[in-house]
Design a protein around this motif. Sequence first.
Motif, PDB file in Angstrom:
ATOM      1  N   LEU A   1     -12.250 147.606  45.337  1.00 45.19           N
ATOM      2  CA  LEU A   1     -12.700 148.908  44.855  1.00 45.19           C
ATOM      3  C   LEU A   1     -13.356 148.806  43.482  1.00 45.19           C
ATOM      4  CD1 LEU A   1      -9.603 151.103  45.834  1.00 45.19           C
ATOM      5  CD2 LEU A   1     -11.705 150.718  47.143  1.00 45.19           C
ATOM      6  N   GLU A   2     -13.172 147.685  42.810  1.00 50.23           N
ATOM      7  CA  GLU A   2     -13.760 147.510  41.489  1.00 50.23           C
ATOM      8  C   GLU A   2     -15.168 146.932  41.574  1.00 50.23           C
ATOM      9  OE1 GLU A   2     -10.752 145.148  39.425  1.00 50.23           O
ATOM     10  OE2 GLU A   2     -10.117 146.968  38.382  1.00 50.23           O
ATOM     11  N   THR A   3     -15.364 145.938  42.439  1.00 52.73           N
ATOM     12  CA  THR A   3     -16.668 145.271  42.516  1.00 52.73           C
ATOM     13  C   THR A   3     -17.487 145.669  43.732  1.00 52.73           C
ATOM     14  OG1 THR A   3     -15.751 143.377  43.723  1.00 52.73           O
ATOM     15  CG2 THR A   3     -15.691 143.287  41.306  1.00 52.73           C
ATOM     16  N   LYS A   4     -16.855 146.414  44.665  1.00 55.89           N
ATOM     17  CA  LYS A   4     -17.516 146.819  45.915  1.00 55.89           C
ATOM     18  C   LYS A   4     -17.996 145.602  46.707  1.00 55.89           C
ATOM     19  CE  LYS A   4     -19.137 151.302  44.201  1.00 55.89           C
ATOM     20  NZ  LYS A   4     -20.291 152.221  44.088  1.00 55.89           N
ATOM     21  N   THR A   5     -17.186 144.554  46.698  1.00 56.53           N
ATOM     22  CA  THR A   5     -17.541 143.336  47.418  1.00 56.53           C
ATOM     23  C   THR A   5     -16.405 142.912  48.340  1.00 56.53           C
ATOM     24  OG1 THR A   5     -16.680 141.967  45.604  1.00 56.53           O
ATOM     25  CG2 THR A   5     -19.035 142.505  45.572  1.00 56.53           C
ATOM     26  N   TRP A   6     -16.761 142.097  49.343  1.00 59.75           N
ATOM     27  CA  TRP A   6     -15.805 141.550  50.294  1.00 59.75           C
ATOM     28  C   TRP A   6     -15.403 140.140  49.887  1.00 59.75           C
ATOM     29  CZ3 TRP A   6     -13.356 143.862  54.255  1.00 59.75           C
ATOM     30  CH2 TRP A   6     -13.879 145.060  54.762  1.00 59.75           C
ATOM     31  N   THR A   7     -14.143 139.787  50.153  1.00 58.58           N
ATOM     32  CA  THR A   7     -13.656 138.429  49.956  1.00 58.58           C
ATOM     33  C   THR A   7     -12.847 138.028  51.178  1.00 58.58           C
ATOM     34  OG1 THR A   7     -13.503 138.707  47.550  1.00 58.58           O
ATOM     35  CG2 THR A   7     -12.281 136.882  48.536  1.00 58.58           C
ATOM     36  N   SER A   8     -13.268 136.970  51.863  1.00 62.00           N
ATOM     37  CA  SER A   8     -12.471 136.486  52.987  1.00 62.00           C
ATOM     38  C   SER A   8     -11.325 135.640  52.455  1.00 62.00           C
ATOM     39  CB  SER A   8     -13.331 135.668  53.949  1.00 62.00           C
ATOM     40  OG  SER A   8     -13.807 134.490  53.325  1.00 62.00           O
ATOM     41  N   LEU A   9     -10.166 135.770  53.072  1.00 63.93           N
ATOM     42  CA  LEU A   9      -8.981 135.043  52.648  1.00 63.93           C
ATOM     43  C   LEU A   9      -8.737 133.873  53.597  1.00 63.93           C
ATOM     44  CD1 LEU A   9      -6.661 138.101  51.901  1.00 63.93           C
ATOM     45  CD2 LEU A   9      -8.232 136.925  50.355  1.00 63.93           C
ATOM     46  N   SER A  10      -8.178 132.799  53.068  1.00 63.46           N
ATOM     47  CA  SER A  10      -7.973 131.579  53.871  1.00 63.46           C
ATOM     48  C   SER A  10      -6.742 131.733  54.769  1.00 63.46           C
ATOM     49  CB  SER A  10      -7.829 130.346  52.969  1.00 63.46           C
ATOM     50  OG  SER A  10      -6.805 130.548  52.008  1.00 63.46           O
ATOM     51  N   VAL A  11      -6.832 132.701  55.667  1.00 68.05           N
ATOM     52  CA  VAL A  11      -5.777 133.002  56.625  1.00 68.05           C
ATOM     53  C   VAL A  11      -6.373 132.901  58.027  1.00 68.05           C
ATOM     54  CG1 VAL A  11      -3.964 134.609  57.288  1.00 68.05           C
ATOM     55  CG2 VAL A  11      -4.835 134.627  54.941  1.00 68.05           C
ATOM     56  N   TYR A  12      -5.641 132.250  58.928  1.00 72.64           N
ATOM     57  CA  TYR A  12      -6.160 131.983  60.267  1.00 72.64           C
ATOM     58  C   TYR A  12      -5.138 132.392  61.320  1.00 72.64           C
ATOM     59  CZ  TYR A  12      -9.213 129.048  57.424  1.00 72.64           C
ATOM     60  OH  TYR A  12     -10.082 128.593  56.467  1.00 72.64           O
ATOM     61  N   HIS A  13      -5.585 132.422  62.575  1.00 72.28           N
ATOM     62  CA  HIS A  13      -4.628 132.597  63.658  1.00 72.28           C
ATOM     63  C   HIS A  13      -3.534 131.542  63.520  1.00 72.28           C
ATOM     64  CE1 HIS A  13      -6.932 135.559  65.745  1.00 72.28           C
ATOM     65  NE2 HIS A  13      -7.877 134.752  66.171  1.00 72.28           N
ATOM     66  N   PRO A  14      -2.283 131.878  63.825  1.00 74.88           N
ATOM     67  CA  PRO A  14      -1.235 130.852  63.840  1.00 74.88           C
ATOM     68  C   PRO A  14      -1.664 129.649  64.688  1.00 74.88           C
ATOM     69  CG  PRO A  14      -0.256 133.011  64.083  1.00 74.88           C
ATOM     70  CD  PRO A  14      -1.751 133.210  64.146  1.00 74.88           C
ATOM     71  N   ALA A  15      -1.170 128.473  64.321  1.00 75.59           N
ATOM     72  CA  ALA A  15      -1.623 127.222  64.943  1.00 75.59           C
ATOM     73  C   ALA A  15      -1.477 127.224  66.455  1.00 75.59           C
ATOM     74  CB  ALA A  15      -0.846 126.045  64.343  1.00 75.59           C
ATOM     75  N   GLU A  16      -0.501 127.963  66.979  1.00 77.58           N
ATOM     76  CA  GLU A  16      -0.298 127.993  68.430  1.00 77.58           C
ATOM     77  C   GLU A  16      -1.490 128.596  69.171  1.00 77.58           C
ATOM     78  OE1 GLU A  16       2.803 131.319  69.265  1.00 77.58           O
ATOM     79  OE2 GLU A  16       2.739 131.006  67.102  1.00 77.58           O
ATOM     80  N   PHE A  17      -2.368 129.288  68.431  1.00 73.31           N
ATOM     81  CA  PHE A  17      -3.532 129.910  69.064  1.00 73.31           C
ATOM     82  C   PHE A  17      -4.838 129.208  68.703  1.00 73.31           C
ATOM     83  CE2 PHE A  17      -0.451 133.479  68.499  1.00 73.31           C
ATOM     84  CZ  PHE A  17      -0.121 133.596  69.836  1.00 73.31           C
ATOM     85  N   ASP A  18      -4.756 127.992  68.196  1.00 71.90           N
ATOM     86  CA  ASP A  18      -5.969 127.224  67.936  1.00 71.90           C
ATOM     87  C   ASP A  18      -6.767 127.056  69.232  1.00 71.90           C
ATOM     88  OD1 ASP A  18      -5.363 126.946  65.296  1.00 71.90           O
ATOM     89  OD2 ASP A  18      -4.719 124.851  65.413  1.00 71.90           O
TER      90      ASP A  18
END
Length: 365
Positions: free
Chosen positions: A174-191
Amino acid sequence: MRSILTFLLLFTLISCNPKVDKARLTGSLQVQSISFPNLDPFSTRISHVKEDTLFFLDKTGGTLSKFSLIDQSLSQVELKLVGDFWPSKMHYISVDSILFFDGARLLLYRDRGADQQTFSIFEGLSELEGAVYAEYPYEPIASSLVYLPNQKSVLFYFAKADAAKKRIFASYSLETKTWTSLSVYHPAEFDGVALDYTTFPSVAVEQSGFVFIYSISPTISSYSFETAEQREVPISSFEGKQSAEPQTMRDSWDQAYFQNWVLTSPNYLKLLYDPYRQVYYRISQEALGKEAPVGEDHYTFLLRNRQLYLTVLNEKLEVLGNYSLEKGKYDPSHAFVFSQGLWIPDAPELMEKEAVSGDVISLGE
């Protein structure tokens, strides 16, 4: 297809106070029935609980109601939202700052409406191109907006039927009006698994990060804001079948198949964080293992017969206790935490009374 997804959604739908001593479980839960006769079950769908107050909007978005969960007093404030903004979700940040969402825009409502700022979340989505799965965020991951107070941003989930390994969460500042992707993925069982939107994540935020579950898996995943690392812990709450068949994009969306899948699969329904006791609650159901009799509504049959479990975990995701809940009573989709404990509402389809009712569940100390 819409009716099928709506059917499945029914099974997954639903802080700043000083902390009390960490929970010390004695092997039993304390359950206290409580009703809120002043609440209309249909008027509280756009809502958010902060501390001991339930904030909710009327269907037009023109009135904000403040309901005390302690003394059940009710007050209302008129809202004058800018333009054609019709909110579908909200997050009450503070007495002078409320955040609304209409599916495409965020609205920050300050100074009793004298200062209003809108954010189009679609305008900057190109910043995420190639990093996350979907072109647009999948919004129904919580009953209210998932707000990250330390970062002054809103967390969104991105997933699609795609077997590639991509990130699944991004935050909008809400401060910069920008998107940041986070290093979060599907759990390994769903690779390598092309998960569809029927995955239904549930997210719980605390100071150091957030934790999430999928409705089809006993794995609890956590993400640390400080280290940007993801951790996965499989947590069993019942015997027998632990995971549901992953749902992918199929050639045929057969309603009979999905009805059977829902009834015969385990389901991890809700994850909540309790800042007062510094614990997580996960509400899950074991596979029912049988089909509804001919002519009986599948949803009502499931509500009456499913066995729910409440699993309590500390902040390290270590199990403190696992408890079976009363069968044929609850709808956890709009459960919430306040100072007295975890409130789980009764399923209105099973109740003769019209008042909002449920149980406050507290931990033995």
